[in-house]
Motif scaffolding. Structure first.
Motif, PDB file in Angstrom:
ATOM      1  N   LEU A 215     -15.189  12.495  11.920  1.00 49.41           N
ATOM      2  CA  LEU A 215     -14.039  13.260  11.421  1.00 49.41           C
ATOM      3  C   LEU A 215     -14.153  13.589   9.935  1.00 49.41           C
ATOM      4  O   LEU A 215     -13.524  14.540   9.471  1.00 49.41           O
TER       5      LEU A 215
ATOM      6  N   SER B 156     -16.616  14.933   8.483  1.00 50.48           N
ATOM      7  CA  SER B 156     -17.220  16.260   8.365  1.00 50.48           C
ATOM      8  C   SER B 156     -16.454  17.324   9.150  1.00 50.48           C
ATOM      9  O   SER B 156     -16.624  18.512   8.911  1.00 50.48           O
ATOM     10  N   SER B 157     -15.601  16.900  10.099  1.00 46.67           N
ATOM     11  CA  SER B 157     -14.812  17.834  10.913  1.00 46.67           C
ATOM     12  C   SER B 157     -13.395  17.280  11.087  1.00 46.67           C
ATOM     13  O   SER B 157     -12.999  16.885  12.180  1.00 46.67           O
TER      14      SER B 157
ATOM     15  N   ASP C 185     -11.072  18.528  14.036  1.00 41.46           N
ATOM     16  CA  ASP C 185     -11.657  18.615  15.369  1.00 41.46           C
ATOM     17  C   ASP C 185     -10.718  17.947  16.379  1.00 41.46           C
ATOM     18  O   ASP C 185     -10.562  16.726  16.392  1.00 41.46           O
TER      19      ASP C 185
END
Length: 101
Positions: free
Chosen positions: A11, A13-14, A17
């Motif tokens: 999470l 990095s994203s 999502d």
């Protein structure tokens, strides 16, 4: 590395999502951390209200927390979204959970 830590690292990095947020919330459920599960499901649904599967799990989490009115509202909102998405399977599951409440 445990699954919660692993998902949290993904999470980073994203952060938006939906799949990862849903997976994290389910891991909190497995760990009997309903407060963290609730927060994560609510975060997910605030960002992606069409992630219909999370309404069921949010409702069940709220039931375990003793928040019947909030659980009912989660199921009702999920049924509304499922109807809009024409996802009758999700609608039926949410309706059954709502009726069982």
């Amino acid at each position: 590395m445990d699954r919660i830590a692993q998902i949290k690292s993904f999470l980073e990095s994203s952060p938006a999502d939906s799949f990862l947020l849903h997976a994290l919330a389910l891991e909190y459920v497995k760990a009997s951390n309903d407060a963290a599960a609730r927060e994560t499901f609510e975060r997910l649904l605030a960002a992606d209200p069409n992630y219909v599967g999370s309404y069921y799990h949010l409702g069940k989490t709220l039931e375990r927390l003793g928040e019947r009115a909030a659980a009912s509202a989660a199921y009702e909102k999920g049924m509304e979204v499922a109807r809009q998405l024409r996802d009758m399977h999700a609608y039926n599951e949410l309706q059954a959970a709502h009726e069982d409440l």
